[in-house]
Structure formats: C-alpha cells, structure tokens
Design a protein around this motif. Structure first.
Motif, short mmCIF file in Angstrom:
data_model
loop_
_atom_site.label_atom_id
_atom_site.label_comp_id
_atom_site.label_asym_id
_atom_site.label_seq_id
_atom_site.Cartn_x
_atom_site.Cartn_y
_atom_site.Cartn_z
N LEU A 168 68.87 19.80 15.54
CA LEU A 168 68.49 21.07 14.92
C LEU A 168 66.97 21.24 14.90
O LEU A 168 66.46 22.36 15.09
CB LEU A 168 69.04 21.14 13.50
CG LEU A 168 70.56 21.27 13.39
CD1 LEU A 168 71.00 21.21 11.93
CD2 LEU A 168 71.04 22.57 14.04
N GLN A 169 66.24 20.15 14.68
CA GLN A 169 64.77 20.23 14.71
C GLN A 169 64.27 20.63 16.10
O GLN A 169 63.34 21.44 16.24
CB GLN A 169 64.16 18.90 14.31
CG GLN A 169 64.18 18.63 12.82
CD GLN A 169 63.53 17.30 12.49
OE1 GLN A 169 63.83 16.28 13.12
NE2 GLN A 169 62.65 17.31 11.50
N THR B 22 61.52 22.83 10.89
CA THR B 22 61.65 21.41 11.22
C THR B 22 61.29 20.53 10.02
O THR B 22 61.93 19.50 9.77
CB THR B 22 60.74 21.05 12.40
OG1 THR B 22 59.40 21.51 12.14
CG2 THR B 22 61.23 21.69 13.69
N LEU C 281 64.22 20.70 7.54
CA LEU C 281 65.36 19.91 7.97
C LEU C 281 65.16 18.42 7.66
O LEU C 281 66.12 17.71 7.29
CB LEU C 281 65.59 20.10 9.47
CG LEU C 281 66.18 21.46 9.89
CD1 LEU C 281 66.15 21.61 11.41
CD2 LEU C 281 67.62 21.58 9.37
#
Length: 413
Positions: free
Chosen positions: A56-57, A74, A77
């Motif tokens: 996801l980052q 980021t 997360l």
C-alpha cells in the motif's frame, strides 16, 4: 505523450519501491529463519500485515505528488502498522517513506512543503514510538529520542538533495524563459528596425517620384506644343516621357505598401553626386577616410543607375562610415565607387584593422545597419555582402545593375 510517460514512470517507481521493500522483508525473514534463537520470531499475521503495508505504501506513490498526499499516506500507513502489529518488521516501512519524501521534494517547492514535512515527521515519530513501546520497550525517553532521530532521517534527509535538484531545475527553466524573452525582444527590435528602414525608404521614394514627375509634366507640356510644329521632336519627347514614367513606376513597384516617415527632417534627394560631401563630412569628424572614384571610359558617372539605386549607394556608404566611426574610429577607411563596368556599378567601403586591435567596424552594434543595406540592395535587384578581410579589417560591398537603355529595349524581341 507527456502524461503517459509520466504515468509510466510513476508506475515504474512504485513497482520498484515495492520490489525493494519486499526484498528487504524477505531478507529479514530469511535471517530470522536461519537463527530463530537470536531474534524473536514474529507471528505469521505480522508478516502478512507488513507485506500489505509495504504494498500500500508503494501504491500510494501513484497519488498526485503535487497535492503532497503520497508522503502523508505512506507515513500514516506505517503508523497504522505500528498500532496493529508492532514488532521488529516495522523498520522496513521506512524505505517507502524515504523514497516518497525524495519524490515529493522534486515536485513541490520547499516553501509549500514545510507543513507537510512536519506532519510526516510527526506521523513517523508517533509510529516509531508506538512500535517501540508496543514491542515491550520500557525506556520511554530513549524510545522517544530514537523515534525523533528516525523521523528526521527518514523524512528530512531525502528532502535536502531533492529540493536542491528542484531548485536547479527551476533556475534552468527561469534561464530558458529569460532567453526566450530576450529572443522575442530581439525579434521585435529587428521588426521595428526593418519598419523604420522601409518607412525612410518610402519617404525618399516620394521625394524622388515628385522630382521626376515634375520633369515629366514639363516634357509633356513641350510635347503638346510640338505635335503640330515639330512631329519628330514631339515623338522624341514622348519617348522621354515614357522612359521617365517607366523608371518612376519601377521604383514605386519595389516599395509599394511602405509608409512614409513624417518625422524625418532630411528633405534632400541623395544621389552619387552627394557621396563626396558625405565623405568630407565624415572626415571632418576625425575619421581617416579616402574616396576613390573609377569613372567610365565613355559616358558620365552613374549612367544607367536610377535614382533609387543611387539612393541605396548613398545609404550604404553612410551606414558603413557610421559603423567605422563607432567601432573602429582609428582605422583608415577607403570608399571606392567603381563605375568602369558597363554592366554594373560596384561600391565598397573598406576599413583597415584598428591600431589598438579593437573589434571590427561592422561587427559591433545590433546588426540592423547591415540588414538595411542588404534589403536596399535586394530592392534594386543588386547584391550586398559584408565581412572581415584577410588583414583583420572589414569590407562592405554592393553591386548595382544598370538599367537598360531605350535603344537596348527596342532591340529586345
């Protein structure tokens, strides 16, 4: 093409970041598996959650960097991972944040990035601190210090080279824009100079046409009186009127459409006969100039050279001597009018190299004078060129074709 190329680059960077981060995670897992006694073995759920956080980052880098969202997402997360699954795997999430901070610094000016960078530092600090405390560390002060150092290194360190590179790009763009503006200004000056030169030529043509038309009027009156008493003289007079009219019409066709410059104070018609006075006036200012005239073997000086062509010769000599006065005032100069060729007249202005080794006469300044001389030569069907001589001097040369005589035109089929 540019947006597509940019999207491809963003996808490539995002995929590379994910690959490197997952590769580091794989190395950590291999080390733990090789010697589980030296490291606390994370729970399987921690591996999966860390992998999801890294993916996801990396995907967050596809968000518009101009909105500063990737850096915040980021960092958030990483904080979420610390809250859900604290442990030794948390440190791997620092790599996507570092990459994202560098990319954001490239695309966003530092003055607009201050609050975003501060917020990212807070998120990284909080994530690192929560992860340390959640992992069982009781030294809160030491954990807070390490979290602060990590936040500065992960967010602030990549911003320094990124902002420096962005500043260089911005300076380069500003320099290119300045050069473009200078080029546009130069073009505007050239267009203005051409317009002024053409306007001056139009006014001079008006004076020439007025001079010849007055003569035509006188000759036409004489022809009218001679029609009955002397038909041969009347026919000769009509031919002369026709010749004068043709010369004026040719000049008008060459300069049709040009505007008259009403601000000029010089009302005299410039011809070959006025060149000696021009040379004398320049010599009176201290310029060492010599006039050499090669006369024809038969006929008068300038025979077959129309008024407009004689005006072009005068202006060429005037502009060349002006260049000598400005850029090589100590150089000796020779003006040559070669009228010995029955096909064309040749005029040249040559200056010797300046004694002090200064710049050549016609190489300085804006170059508008040479442009005007070349345009005048083209208008009369002549030729013009200028350039340095072999002895480091400078010479301007103009060739003027003679107009055909009436007898020559009668013989032409």
């Amino acid at each position: 093409m540019a947006p597509a190329g940019r999207s491809f680059s963003a996808v490539l960077v995002s995929a590379s970041t994910a690959a490197v981060a997952l590769g580091v995670l794989g190395v950590v897992r291999a080390l733990v598996a090789a010697d589980p006694s030296e490291h606390a073995l994370p729970a399987p759920i921690s591996w999966w959650l860390t992998t999801a956080a890294l993916v996801l980052q990396a995907a967050a880098q596809l968000l518009p960097s101009a909105r500063r969202l990737p850096l915040l997402v980021t960092s958030a997360l990483a904080l979420a991972l610390a809250l859900v699954a604290p442990g030794s795997l948390f440190s791997v999430t620092a790599f996507p944040i570092l990459v994202c901070a560098f990319l954001t610094g490239l695309s966003v000016p530092l003055r607009r990035l201050r609050w975003t960078a501060a917020a990212a530092c807070v998120l990284v600090f909080a994530g690192q601190l929560i992860n340390s405390i959640g992992s069982g560390r009781a030294d809160y002060v030491g954990a807070g210090f390490e979290a602060a150092v990590q936040a500065v290194l992960v967010v602030g360190l990549p911003l320094l080279p990124a902002t420096a590179i962005a500043a260089q790009k911005s300076a380069r763009r500003a320099q290119e824009q300045m050069l473009d503006a200078l080029a546009r200004e130069r073009d505007a000056q050239i267009r203005e100079a051409i317009a002024m030169e053409r306007s001056a030529m139009a006014r001079e043509l008006h004076d020439i046409a007025a001079h010849h038309l007055s003569g035509i009027s006188v000759m036409a009156s004489a022809v009218e009186r001679q029609v009955g008493s002397d038909p041969d003289a009347a026919r000769a007079g009509a031919a002369a009127v026709r010749e004068q009219s043709r010369a004026v019409l040719d000049d008008l066709r060459r300069l049709v459409g040009l505007l008259r410059d009403a601000d000029s104070d010089d009302d005299s018609v410039k011809t070959l006969a006025t060149v000696p006075a021009l040379v004398a006036a320049v010599a009176a200012t201290g310029v060492e100039v010599d006039l050499r005239v090669l006369r024809p073997a038969v006929g008068e000086l300038g025979e077959g050279i129309g008024p407009l062509a004689q005006l072009a010769v005068f202006r060429m000599v005037q502009e060349s001597l002006s260049n000598v006065s400005r850029h090589a005032p100590d150089a000796a100069c020779i003006v040559t009018i070669d009228d010995d060729d029955p096909a064309r007249m040749r005029v040249s202005v040559r200056n010797a190299p300046p004694p002090r080794g200064a710049a050549l006469a016609a190489t300085g300044g804006s170059g508008f004078g040479i442009l005007g001389m070349r345009e005048r030569a083209a208008l009369i069907g002549g030729s013009f060129d200028a350039g340095p001589t072999g002895d480091d001097g400078w010479e301007a040369r103009m060739g003027i074709p003679r107009e055909p005589r009436p007898t020559d035109r009668k013989q032409t089929p």
